[in-house]
Every structure is written in C-alpha cells, then in structure tokens.
Design a protein around this motif. Structure first.
Motif, PDB file in Angstrom:
ATOM      1  N   ALA A  26       0.836  -1.202   0.000  1.00  0.00           N
ATOM      2  CA  ALA A  26       0.000   0.000   0.000  1.00  0.00           C
ATOM      3  C   ALA A  26       0.870   1.251   0.000  1.00  0.00           C
ATOM      4  O   ALA A  26       0.582   2.229  -0.699  1.00  0.00           O
ATOM      5  CB  ALA A  26      -0.934  -0.006   1.209  1.00  0.00           C
ATOM      6  N   GLU A  29       2.319   1.686  -3.448  1.00  0.00           N
ATOM      7  CA  GLU A  29       1.262   2.173  -4.352  1.00  0.00           C
ATOM      8  C   GLU A  29       1.049   3.674  -4.178  1.00  0.00           C
ATOM      9  O   GLU A  29       0.977   4.423  -5.152  1.00  0.00           O
ATOM     10  CB  GLU A  29      -0.041   1.410  -4.058  1.00  0.00           C
ATOM     11  CG  GLU A  29      -1.236   1.886  -4.818  1.00  0.00           C
ATOM     12  CD  GLU A  29      -1.284   1.391  -6.250  1.00  0.00           C
ATOM     13  OE1 GLU A  29      -1.907   2.064  -7.074  1.00  0.00           O
ATOM     14  OE2 GLU A  29      -0.698   0.342  -6.539  1.00  0.00           O
ATOM     15  N   GLU A  30       0.971   4.117  -2.931  1.00  0.00           N
ATOM     16  CA  GLU A  30       0.770   5.548  -2.659  1.00  0.00           C
ATOM     17  C   GLU A  30       1.975   6.380  -3.074  1.00  0.00           C
ATOM     18  O   GLU A  30       1.830   7.558  -3.391  1.00  0.00           O
ATOM     19  CB  GLU A  30       0.477   5.761  -1.168  1.00  0.00           C
ATOM     20  CG  GLU A  30      -0.875   5.264  -0.728  1.00  0.00           C
ATOM     21  CD  GLU A  30      -1.096   5.390   0.776  1.00  0.00           C
ATOM     22  OE1 GLU A  30      -0.357   6.177   1.418  1.00  0.00           O
ATOM     23  OE2 GLU A  30      -1.985   4.702   1.293  1.00  0.00           O
TER      24      GLU A  30
END
Length: 158
Positions: A26, A29-30
């Motif tokens: 995550a 991804e960010e």
C-alpha cells in the motif's frame, strides 16, 4: 529425529508477514505518484539546462514573413525555458504506476519546435530529444524516484 534429548526445534512463524507485506504494498502504491513527480522534475531541470536563453527579447517569424510581414513576439530572455513543464497524466497512469508528461507549452512558446528541430537557416538544439536519450539524466531520475519510494517504504515499516 524429533523430541530427543539431543535435539531442539526451530519454528518460523510468518503469519504477521502477510499484514506487513500488505502495508508495504500500500505504501509503494501511494508513493508511485510522488516518485514519478520526482523523476519528472529531474527531466525538466535537464531540459531547461539545454534550452538556449537569448541575451535580449526576440521575435520569430514564419517562412511567409517576406510576403506577410507577420512576426511574433517579443519574447523575453528565458521565455522558452519557462514554458517547459511536467504534468500528471491520469489517462496514462493506473494501479501501481504513475505517468508524468514532460514537454513545452506550445501556446506560450510557439517557436519551441524550431529551436528543438531547427529550420532551414539554423540547426536544432534538440533540448527535448537529447534529454530523453541521456543515460545520465535517466540514471538521476531513477535515483530520485527510488529515494522517494524507499523513504515511503521505510516509513511504512516503522
């Protein structure tokens, strides 16, 4: 050979690893957008370094100038350099990857293509093409993006 007096047991528990890897995924991804932005900024700086800057304000005109008398400008020194931009490209981005476009604003500097590619009277500078083909700029851009990604992963793993 288990459970005897001369043995011991080694156990590896990876049950928490799945959660940790999801956190890192995550975070990665960010971080794609800030990492791509950092890379684009390196390319913009490299393009601007190659753009010639006039000593004084200048005009440009097309091939029909002798007939039409139309000329464009004046353009202040550094005008072309200031037209170089980077912009997030959502239509070229998706899950796990982000794209930025680097270019020049044709509305602000309509003569940019003549500086890039040249005319029958002057040789092109190739400020965009030389930057795009530069291994050194590519390496610097990757390093900038990698720093952003690694920082994000380090923060996520704390």
């Amino acid at each position: 050979m288990s459970g005897g007096r001369n043995t011991f047991v080694v156990k590896v528990d990876t049950s928490g690893l799945d959660v940790y890897l999801k956190q890192l995924g995550a975070a990665a991804e960010e971080a794609t957008q800030p990492a791509a932005k950092a890379m684009a900024e390196v390319y913009v700086a490299a393009v601007r370094d190659l753009v010639p800057v006039s000593k004084r304000a200048h005009f440009f005109h097309g091939t029909q100038f002798k007939k039409s008398g139309i000329k464009y400008g004046p353009y202040s020194p550094g005008h072309l350099s200031r037209s170089i931009y980077w912009a997030y490209s959502p239509e070229r981005s998706g899950k796990g990857f982000t794209t930025y476009a680097v270019g020049y604003n044709y509305q602000k500097a309509p003569y940019a293509h003549m500086v890039e590619f040249g005319t029958e009277h002057s040789k092109g500078v190739g400020f965009m093409s030389r930057t795009a083909a530069s291994d050194a700029v590519e390496r610097d851009a990757y390093e900038a993006g990698e720093r952003v990604l690694l920082d994000a992963l380090a923060q996520a793993s704390e």
